[in-house]
Each structure stands twice: as C-alpha cells, then as structure tokens.
Write a protein that holds these residues in place. Structure first.
Motif, PDB file in Angstrom:
ATOM      1  N   VAL B  86     -75.624 -14.356  29.655  1.00 64.80           N
ATOM      2  CA  VAL B  86     -76.188 -13.208  29.138  1.00 64.80           C
ATOM      3  C   VAL B  86     -76.271 -13.042  27.697  1.00 64.80           C
ATOM      4  N   ASP B  87     -77.119 -12.109  27.319  1.00 65.79           N
ATOM      5  CA  ASP B  87     -77.770 -12.439  25.895  1.00 65.79           C
ATOM      6  C   ASP B  87     -76.417 -11.646  25.095  1.00 65.79           C
ATOM      7  N   SER B  91     -74.662 -11.337  17.913  1.00 57.42           N
ATOM      8  CA  SER B  91     -74.084 -10.527  17.270  1.00 57.42           C
ATOM      9  C   SER B  91     -72.633 -10.460  17.842  1.00 57.42           C
ATOM     10  N   PRO B  92     -71.728 -10.539  16.963  1.00 51.30           N
ATOM     11  CA  PRO B  92     -70.211 -10.946  17.374  1.00 51.30           C
ATOM     12  C   PRO B  92     -69.680  -9.940  18.396  1.00 51.30           C
ATOM     13  N   PRO B  93     -69.941  -8.709  17.995  1.00 51.25           N
ATOM     14  CA  PRO B  93     -69.223  -7.539  18.728  1.00 51.25           C
ATOM     15  C   PRO B  93     -70.116  -7.704  20.210  1.00 51.25           C
ATOM     16  N   LYS B  94     -71.400  -7.674  20.119  1.00 49.68           N
ATOM     17  CA  LYS B  94     -71.799  -7.904  21.348  1.00 49.68           C
ATOM     18  C   LYS B  94     -71.276  -9.152  22.239  1.00 49.68           C
ATOM     19  N   VAL B  96     -68.332 -10.271  22.089  1.00 52.74           N
ATOM     20  CA  VAL B  96     -66.962  -9.854  22.690  1.00 52.74           C
ATOM     21  C   VAL B  96     -67.163  -8.872  23.666  1.00 52.74           C
ATOM     22  N   GLU B  97     -68.144  -7.789  23.843  1.00 55.74           N
ATOM     23  CA  GLU B  97     -68.430  -7.101  25.020  1.00 55.74           C
ATOM     24  C   GLU B  97     -68.824  -8.134  26.087  1.00 55.74           C
ATOM     25  N   GLN B  98     -69.640  -8.820  26.146  1.00 56.93           N
ATOM     26  CA  GLN B  98     -70.228  -9.580  27.107  1.00 56.93           C
ATOM     27  C   GLN B  98     -69.189 -10.544  27.653  1.00 56.93           C
ATOM     28  N   ARG B 100     -65.914 -10.226  27.803  1.00 56.80           N
ATOM     29  CA  ARG B 100     -64.961  -9.373  28.580  1.00 56.80           C
ATOM     30  C   ARG B 100     -65.700  -8.917  29.934  1.00 56.80           C
ATOM     31  N   LYS B 101     -66.969  -8.598  29.961  1.00 52.93           N
ATOM     32  CA  LYS B 101     -67.780  -8.431  31.119  1.00 52.93           C
ATOM     33  C   LYS B 101     -67.582  -9.647  31.944  1.00 52.93           C
ATOM     34  N   GLU B 104     -63.727 -10.085  32.980  1.00 52.92           N
ATOM     35  CA  GLU B 104     -63.092  -8.911  33.756  1.00 52.92           C
ATOM     36  C   GLU B 104     -63.892  -8.554  34.754  1.00 52.92           C
ATOM     37  N   ALA B 122     -65.403 -15.180  17.445  1.00 51.77           N
ATOM     38  CA  ALA B 122     -65.022 -13.498  17.721  1.00 51.77           C
ATOM     39  C   ALA B 122     -64.578 -13.412  19.208  1.00 51.77           C
TER      40      ALA B 122
END
Lengths: 329, 405
Positions: B86-87, B91-94, B96-98, B100-101, B104, B122
């Motif tokens: 995934v892309d 960007s570090p916040p992105k 982290v989000e990815q 987690r996706k 989880e 990150a």
C-alpha cells in the motif's frame, strides 16, 4: 425544528458508541478525521470566512505537533497540558505572522504562507535545534493511556479526547462566525474598504483571524502527534498544506460542517485512489477532485444543504450574506 | 448549513460507517486465523506517490517476484504468497495508518520491506508492541538493526556506519599518511556515515583535513568542492546522494583536483550518477558494493543476471533493466522467500523472526564471495562488502571480501 435536539443527541450517541463496534484501526482513522476537521475548521475561518488563502497551514499543524512532542519527550510535561500550549504557541505565531502579512493580500499572502510551508521541514532538520527536534529521525512518542483508571484502551481514550476537543472547536467556531467578530471577518472579505469605513479595524481583525486559524491548526497538530505517536519533518511537507486547502474546498468553503466532509475526503480518498491504481494514485485523486468540483461546486456541505432544503437554501444564504455585510457593530 | 441537517447527516454518516465497518470487521474476524490459512499474507508500505515515488519500483518488483514463485513453484511449502503493498506517500503519519490497516484489518503475518527511514521509525514501536515482524526495512539507518530494544525489527541495507568504517580501514591500510577531505549531506545519513568513517580511522582521525556539508535544498556543491580542494587533501570521501555525487565528481575534475576518490555505495550507479558526471571524469573512482550492477558489462553472461533479465521480461516488463534498484529488490524478495522456506510448516511470527535471525544465504546476484548472515544478536543481513574501482566502463572488483569483524 422540534427534532433538532433529538437528532443532535442521536448523532452524539452514535459518535460515542462507534469505538465499541469498530476495530482499533477504524477508530484510529476516525480519530484522524476529527483531528483533520479541527485543522480544516481553522483554515476555513481564514480562507472561507476571511477570504485569505493560506498555503502554510500544514506548517502551523507541524509547529503544534512539534510543540507537543518536544514538551512531552524532552521536558516530560503531561501531554494534556501540551495541547493548549501548542494552541497558544500557534495563535501567537499566527498573529505575528499575520501582522506584517497584512500588507500582503490575496495571492501575495498565499505566497508568503507558501514560503512558511516550504521552509518548516528544513528548519526542523537544522543542526542547531536538532537536539530538540530529533533532526531527520523525528521524535517517537508513547501513546497516552486513559486517565483516572478509566476502562478504555489508549485508542479509545484518544478517540474520545479528540471527539470532545473537536466538538468544542465546532461550537466555538460556530459562535465565532455568528457573532460580531464573524460578521466583521466576513465584511472584510466582502468589501474591505466598506468594512473599514464602517469602523472595523481591518488590520487587527485580519491578524486575529490568522491567529485563531493557526491556533486551530496547532491544536490539531498536537492531537495528531499524540495519535500518530511520531513527528518527523517529512510529515509536514507542502503537500500536506495543499491537502488541507483541498479539504476545505471539497467540504465547502465558508461552512462549519464542511470541515467534517473535507476531513473525510483527505482521510479516505487517497486510500481509495491507492486501491484503484498503484501506478498513478494521484491521477485517480485528481479525477475524484475534478468530479467533486463539477458535481458539488459549493462543496459537500453546500450540496447536502441543497438536497435537504431545495427551496429555502438560496434565499437563506442570500439573506444571511446581506445581514453579514450590512449589520455592523 | 443549519444544525439540524448537520446533526442528521452526522448521525446518518456515523451509522452507515458503523454498519459498513461492522460488516468488514466480521469478515476480518473470519480471517483471524490467518496464520493457519493456505495463503501467506504479508504487508508492505511503499512510497508509490510523493517525493520518493522513484523507489515504488521496489514494491512492484517484489510483488512480481512473489507472483513468479506462486506460478512456478506453487508458493512456499504449498502456500501462495499474497503481498498487500500500500501507498504511504513517504509520509510517516500515512505509514502508521497503513501499517495499522495491514495488521488489524488485513491481518498480515508480517510487514516486508517498508521503505524509508522516517516511515520505518514511525511504525517501529507500534509493530514491536504488537509483536509483528518488520522485516528487511529498506533503509540503512542504524536504529533499525537493534535486537535488544526492537526485537521485531530488522533492516536490510548495510548500515551507513559500517560502510564508513570500511572505507576508513581501506584508507589507513592502503594510503597511510593520506590527507582526507569529506563532503557529506547534512542529515542523519551523512552524519551516520561520517561517524563510521571516524570510528574506522580511530587514532588516525586527524587524517581528515577538511569537512564540508551541503543541504538537500542546495542547488550545487561547487563551492564546497573548491573549499575541499583548497585544503590540499589527496583523498576525497564523497558522501552524497546521486545528484550531488555526480556534481561533485564533475566539479572536482573540472577544477583539476585529482585525489583518490571514494564514493558511497548509494550513488554507485553507472546509469544515474557516473554517466551524468561524465564517464571519463569518473575513471579511478572507488566504491563499495555487494550486488551486481545490471549495466556492468562484466555480468552480461552471468547466469544469475540472465535469469534476472528473463524474470524482468516475463513478470515485470515495465521495470527498467538498467536500474540497479531492481536488482536490489530482487535480492530482498529472494531473501524473504528464503526466510519463509526456512520456517517450514511453522509460520508463527516468533518463528519468522527466529528464522530471519538465522540467515546464512547467498542470493546469486550478490557479488562473488558475499553472503547474507544474521544471528539473534546481529540484525544486519549485509555486513560484507567489496571494493570496486571504475575503469571508465565497468566497476572492477579488487581486493578481498571485507567484513565488519
């Protein structure tokens, strides 16, 4: 109007119950949506209501994030205290930045703020302050746990914390734009000379708007740092600032609720674009953006309003605009 | 918009989201036993967009390689590899989000080759708390190979410090009494490398007679090179990313400075660095390498290189045959398959980390004599390098395989 409180409490109830039916990952995403919506709310005050374009709000978001990260990581300040600190720091910086920038309007202010957005990542990497900012490696934070022994996971606690702050931000922003200050801000946007001849201190009001707007971005940044648990210079690139601007336009310029839709857009559309194509995610993003602009020229908020009240809408917005420009304190 | 419709829409959106996600979660629940499924699901975050999107080819090649393994060998141990890449837009916040996706929602077994130092840093704590392997992170940052503090994280690239200290050893043995000038990028990468260089020089640290830095935003490094030349140095250590490395090589030649030049490995590409700098101006450059360069003529008839070319044509035709990143990605994908093979039927996360920390493997695109080796206390797979000298056309190997110890 009778069902307004009912609907509001139902909405709140739904938002409150969400973490219990969703996975932690979804809760994290929604937390990020609320954080972005706070930043968008601030930007909308400046751009939508105040008519001043800022390409540097990502920088204020970044300053807020770093304020929290440095206070928590270096000085061991309790994270709860750092949120208002980040807000105040950004409000001051925004005000001070807005003051000289007053002579720059419209496109020139946009350029000045663009500079701010471009410069921040490099300043964060600067050797002299590296001891504080962590340089390129950034700062890793630990996730705040729920206080007072509340039976909540860290993710859930952050969700409720951000929800509470977002709600407060919305109430404050709504009251602000409906009050005399808001009317003054809009009046300056619509006709600066008329506004100043009506006795509005346009310089002061524009600076204050910039300050408040930056404060929102700073608070959002602070919450963002706590939620993501990491700040790094590359998190706050100019793309991020432009993304925020896209968010308010898609959500609806000069609307309060538009911040929510804009935040949903910037959170979810890049993921959808990535699912559709690995080769050209930005192309998909662009197509969605153009489609939005065509289908909903007044943003999602404007479009929804048209759907829910087709007849009244034009009259009411026109009337509102008239009162905003005519009735002056 | 009035509050009534705001509230109504919020409520509607929230309930829709809840319904939609509930359904998704139920699906995920079913897959909770992913570890025993006939499929090996691994995740990855990659900068397909954003400032580092040029590295996106790594993720694409790796997906193509796993596809090849699935088609030709039926996967590993009868289980097909499913890479969800995934892309993160660098960007570090992105990221982290990815991450987690992937963990989880998609319930991946591990994260394979997330790219970039900031993104990896990150997600490092999150993955270690969740005990999800972060395998072969694509960066040379030293903190990604620290089994004591982050037992679930392993980098792949040789650390910059290691490379720096090897260059130092080479200089002290071959040119005692050298006067060294150093150009480095003013960030962690540059400083990490310089630290390695100074550690390697140890008591000879005064051999460094001049240091100059540049910022990534600088247009050129011309003035730095002039300063370094003025120091009277006879050895030049060029710690720069491709664009600046090429500028430095060209400028040094143009102003008539002829030191022994050491170029760092990340800029060793003939196609993207030496050609723009001028091949004639690059004669005599020395660098370290650990895998074969696809544009290097000496590997034209190499069976491994031929196999790689066939693979590229068949499974990744849009990939560049001259880009050495595509060789790198191929080696790392092979290493991942090796770890999974070593795991046998026990695909638990613990066993995956255990096997990754027990590698003794030589993908044949590595330079002759070099091996990937890890141990429970050593999380750097690449710790052997060879020196190569540019003869105007190819990198020519010289000397033995050098290792840290």
């Amino acid at each position: 109007m009778a069902n307004k409180p009912v609907a509001s409490s139902l909405g709140l109830l739904a938002l409150g119950a969400l973490p219990f039916v969703l996975s932690d990952y979804r809760v994290f995403q929604l937390t990020m949506v609320m954080i972005s919506s706070i930043a968008l709310l601030g930007l909308n005050l400046l751009t939508g209501y105040g008519g001043q374009i800022s390409l540097g709000h990502g920088a204020f978001y970044g300053i807020g994030a770093y304020t929290t990260a440095i206070l928590v990581h270096e000085l061991q300040v309790p994270y709860g205290l750092t949120i208002p600190c980040a807000g105040i720091a950004c409000a001051l910086l925004g005000f001070l930045f807005g003051w000289p920038a007053l002579r720059l309007e419209g496109i020139y202010l946009a350029l000045a703020t663009f500079a701010l957005g471009v410069v921040l990542p490099q300043i964060l990497k600067y050797r002299g302050i590296e001891g504080w900012t962590g340089g390129v490696q950034g700062i890793t934070l630990t996730k705040p746990e729920a206080p007072f022994g509340l039976p909540l996971s860290a993710d859930h606690w952050l969700y409720y914390l951000c929800l509470a702050i977002a709600l407060l931000s919305f109430v404050v922003a709504r009251n602000l734009v409906r009050g005399p200050t808001g009317r003054a801000i809009v009046a300056i946007r619509d006709h600066r000379i008329a506004a100043s001849s009506a006795g509005i201190d346009t310089a002061m009001y524009t600076s204050i708007t910039f300050g408040i707007s930056a404060m929102y971005a700073g608070i959002a940044g602070s919450l963002g740092a706590l939620t993501v648990q990491f700040v790094g210079p590359d998190s706050f690139s100019i793309y991020f600032s432009i993304g925020l601007l896209v968010g308010i336009v898609v959500g609806g310029v000069a609307t309060i609720s538009g911040a929510i839709y804009g935040a949903l857009f910037i959170q979810f559309v890049p993921n959808i674009a990535d699912d559709v194509s690995k080769a050209a995610p930005w192309a998909i993003y662009g197509i969605v953006l153009i489609a939005c602009a065509h289908v909903m020229p007044s943003g999602v908020a404007g479009w929804l309003e048209r759907l829910s009240a087709p007849r009244k809408v034009l009259e009411s917005t026109r009337a509102e605009r008239m009162t905003l420009t005519q009735e002056e304190p | 918009m009035n509050e009534r419709s705001l509230a109504v829409w919020t409520f509607a959106a929230a309930s829709l989201l809840a319904l939609g996600c509930k359904k998704g979660e139920a699906g995920a629940e079913k897959k909770a036993s992913a570890l025993s499924e006939p499929e090996i699901k691994i995740g990855q975050t990659m900068p397909y967009s954003g400032p580092a999107s040029v590295y996106g080819t790594i993720g694409k090649l790796e997906a193509a390689y796993f596809k090849k393994i699935n088609t030709t060998k039926g996967g590993v141990g009868g289980r097909k590899i499913n890479l969800i890449s995934v892309d993160d837009g660098y960007s570090p916040p992105k990221a982290v989000e990815q991450a987690r996706k992937l963990v989880e929602q998609d319930q991946v077994l591990l994260l394979f080759q997330p790219l970039g130092t900031p993104s990896n840093v990150a997600i490092q704590d999150y993955l270690n708390t969740k005990k999800v392997p972060q395998l072969f992170a694509a960066t040379g940052a030293t903190r990604l190979g620290d089994p004591e503090h982050h037992p679930w994280t392993m980098g792949f690239n040789p650390s910059y410090q290691l490379e720096g200290s090897m260059v130092a050893k080479q200089i002290t043995t071959k040119q005692p009494g050298a006067k060294i000038a150093v150009l480095y990028q003013n960030d962690d990468y540059g400083k990490d490398y310089l630290k390695g260089l100074k550690t390697g020089l140890a008591d000879n640290a005064k051999m460094i007679v001049a240091e100059a830095t540049y910022e990534v935003s600088d247009p050129t490094v011309d003035s730095q090179i002039a300063t370094l030349k003025a120091s009277g140095a006879d050895t030049f250590v060029n710690i720069a990313t491709p664009k600046f490395a090429a500028q430095a090589i060209r400028k040094a030649y143009d102003i008539g400075w002829k030191p022994t030049q050491y170029l760092n490995n990340i800029s060793a590409s003939v196609g993207t660095v030496l050609t723009p700098a001028g091949l004639d101006k690059s004669v005599g450059l020395v660098t370290v390498a650990y895998y074969k360069d696809p544009v290097d003529k000496q590997w034209d008839d190499d069976p491994a290189m031929k196999e790689w070319r066939t693979f590229m044509k068949e499974y990744y035709p849009e990939g560049s045959l001259t880009d050495n990143i595509n060789v790198y990605a191929y080696i790392v994908a092979q290493t991942m398959v090796q770890v999974l093979t070593q795991c046998g039927p026990d695909l638990s996360r613990e066993n995956i980390m255990k096997q990754a920390a027990n590698l003794d493997f030589a993908p044949d695109l590595l330079l002759p004599g070099i091996k990937l080796k890890t141990s429970p206390t050593d999380f750097f797979p690449v710790e052997q390098l060879r020196f190569v000298r540019f003869d105007g056309k190819d990198w020519v190997l010289f000397g033995d395989v050098l290792s840290v110890n």
